[in-house]
Scaffold this motif. Structure first.
Motif, mmCIF file in Angstrom:
data_model
loop_
_atom_site.group_PDB
_atom_site.id
_atom_site.type_symbol
_atom_site.label_atom_id
_atom_site.label_comp_id
_atom_site.label_asym_id
_atom_site.label_seq_id
_atom_site.Cartn_x
_atom_site.Cartn_y
_atom_site.Cartn_z
ATOM 1 N N LEU A 38 32.285 45.537 28.768
ATOM 2 C CA LEU A 38 32.530 44.266 28.087
ATOM 3 C C LEU A 38 34.021 44.006 27.921
ATOM 4 O O LEU A 38 34.487 42.870 28.083
ATOM 5 C CB LEU A 38 31.828 44.256 26.724
ATOM 6 C CG LEU A 38 30.307 44.247 26.771
ATOM 7 C CD1 LEU A 38 29.736 44.406 25.365
ATOM 8 C CD2 LEU A 38 29.780 42.976 27.428
ATOM 9 N N LEU A 39 34.781 45.046 27.628
ATOM 10 C CA LEU A 39 36.226 44.880 27.510
ATOM 11 C C LEU A 39 36.856 44.548 28.862
ATOM 12 O O LEU A 39 37.791 43.736 28.936
ATOM 13 C CB LEU A 39 36.853 46.142 26.911
ATOM 14 C CG LEU A 39 36.515 46.378 25.439
ATOM 15 C CD1 LEU A 39 36.963 47.772 25.010
ATOM 16 C CD2 LEU A 39 37.132 45.318 24.563
ATOM 17 N N GLU A 40 36.344 45.151 29.931
ATOM 18 C CA GLU A 40 36.823 44.807 31.278
ATOM 19 C C GLU A 40 36.563 43.333 31.568
ATOM 20 O O GLU A 40 37.416 42.634 32.123
ATOM 21 C CB GLU A 40 36.144 45.679 32.325
ATOM 22 C CG GLU A 40 36.615 47.110 32.319
ATOM 23 C CD GLU A 40 35.841 47.995 33.292
ATOM 24 O OE1 GLU A 40 35.069 47.474 34.127
ATOM 25 O OE2 GLU A 40 36.007 49.220 33.205
ATOM 26 N N GLU A 41 35.367 42.856 31.197
ATOM 27 C CA GLU A 41 35.018 41.448 31.396
ATOM 28 C C GLU A 41 35.956 40.542 30.592
ATOM 29 O O GLU A 41 36.439 39.523 31.098
ATOM 30 C CB GLU A 41 33.564 41.217 30.967
ATOM 31 C CG GLU A 41 33.101 39.790 31.114
ATOM 32 C CD GLU A 41 31.671 39.580 30.636
ATOM 33 O OE1 GLU A 41 31.302 38.408 30.451
ATOM 34 O OE2 GLU A 41 30.919 40.562 30.447
ATOM 35 N N ALA A 42 36.231 40.924 29.360
ATOM 36 C CA ALA A 42 37.122 40.129 28.511
ATOM 37 C C ALA A 42 38.537 40.070 29.092
ATOM 38 O O ALA A 42 39.173 39.006 29.111
ATOM 39 C CB ALA A 42 37.147 40.698 27.096
ATOM 40 N N LEU A 43 39.024 41.197 29.588
ATOM 41 C CA LEU A 43 40.365 41.207 30.186
ATOM 42 C C LEU A 43 40.406 40.372 31.461
ATOM 43 O O LEU A 43 41.382 39.662 31.715
ATOM 44 C CB LEU A 43 40.804 42.647 30.469
ATOM 45 C CG LEU A 43 41.215 43.450 29.241
ATOM 46 C CD1 LEU A 43 41.440 44.909 29.608
ATOM 47 C CD2 LEU A 43 42.459 42.863 28.602
ATOM 48 N N GLU A 44 39.347 40.452 32.244
ATOM 49 C CA GLU A 44 39.257 39.637 33.464
ATOM 50 C C GLU A 44 39.353 38.142 33.117
ATOM 51 O O GLU A 44 40.088 37.394 33.756
ATOM 52 C CB GLU A 44 37.952 39.937 34.192
ATOM 53 C CG GLU A 44 37.720 39.109 35.438
ATOM 54 C CD GLU A 44 38.681 39.456 36.566
ATOM 55 O OE1 GLU A 44 38.921 38.567 37.409
ATOM 56 O OE2 GLU A 44 39.187 40.586 36.617
ATOM 57 N N LEU A 45 38.626 37.728 32.092
ATOM 58 C CA LEU A 45 38.666 36.320 31.663
ATOM 59 C C LEU A 45 40.054 35.942 31.146
ATOM 60 O O LEU A 45 40.537 34.833 31.399
ATOM 61 C CB LEU A 45 37.609 36.066 30.590
ATOM 62 C CG LEU A 45 36.161 36.132 31.070
ATOM 63 C CD1 LEU A 45 35.202 36.114 29.884
ATOM 64 C CD2 LEU A 45 35.867 34.977 32.013
ATOM 65 N N LEU A 46 40.700 36.859 30.433
ATOM 66 C CA LEU A 46 42.055 36.610 29.943
ATOM 67 C C LEU A 46 43.023 36.428 31.107
ATOM 68 O O LEU A 46 43.817 35.483 31.138
ATOM 69 C CB LEU A 46 42.515 37.761 29.051
ATOM 70 C CG LEU A 46 43.965 37.691 28.567
ATOM 71 C CD1 LEU A 46 44.159 36.524 27.608
ATOM 72 C CD2 LEU A 46 44.372 39.004 27.922
ATOM 73 N N PHE A 47 42.956 37.323 32.088
ATOM 74 C CA PHE A 47 43.839 37.222 33.249
ATOM 75 C C PHE A 47 43.607 35.913 33.999
ATOM 76 O O PHE A 47 44.558 35.242 34.397
ATOM 77 C CB PHE A 47 43.641 38.409 34.196
ATOM 78 C CG PHE A 47 44.057 39.742 33.616
ATOM 79 C CD1 PHE A 47 45.031 39.838 32.629
ATOM 80 C CD2 PHE A 47 43.464 40.908 34.062
ATOM 81 C CE1 PHE A 47 45.412 41.063 32.106
ATOM 82 C CE2 PHE A 47 43.840 42.142 33.543
ATOM 83 C CZ PHE A 47 44.812 42.222 32.560
ATOM 84 N N GLN A 48 42.349 35.547 34.189
ATOM 85 C CA GLN A 48 42.020 34.292 34.869
ATOM 86 C C GLN A 48 42.584 33.097 34.112
ATOM 87 O O GLN A 48 43.159 32.187 34.711
ATOM 88 C CB GLN A 48 40.512 34.132 35.026
ATOM 89 C CG GLN A 48 39.899 35.026 36.068
ATOM 90 C CD GLN A 48 38.382 34.892 36.114
ATOM 91 O OE1 GLN A 48 37.797 34.046 35.458
ATOM 92 N NE2 GLN A 48 37.743 35.750 36.895
#
Length: 72
Positions: A54-64
């Motif tokens: 879930l944290l990986e997903e959150a960071l991915e969304l932040l980077f995007q």
């Protein structure tokens, strides 16, 4: 006689068997209120995943959202 502390020497992160190898990675983290941690864990259980995922997903969304390159 077996060493009673042998299991204490087991590398961390291998308890669930679901985690990725840690080699070549760095730890990042933060301090959050207990309610935030509980909510993250509840979502992980509901979605049959891990807090890490879930944290990986959150960071991915932040980077995007910032127009940055993904590393995942």
């Amino acid at each position: 006689m077996a060493n009673k502390f042998a299991t204490a020497l087991k590398p961390k992160g291998t308890r669930s068997g679901r985690g990725r190898p840690r080699q070549g990675t760095r730890h990042i983290g933060g301090h959050f209120p207990p309610e935030t941690v509980k909510q993250l864990r509840l979502i992980a259980v509901e979605e049959d995943t891990t807090s890490q995922a879930l944290l990986e997903e959150a960071l991915e969304l932040l980077f995007q959202s910032r127009g940055k390159r993904s590393f995942g």
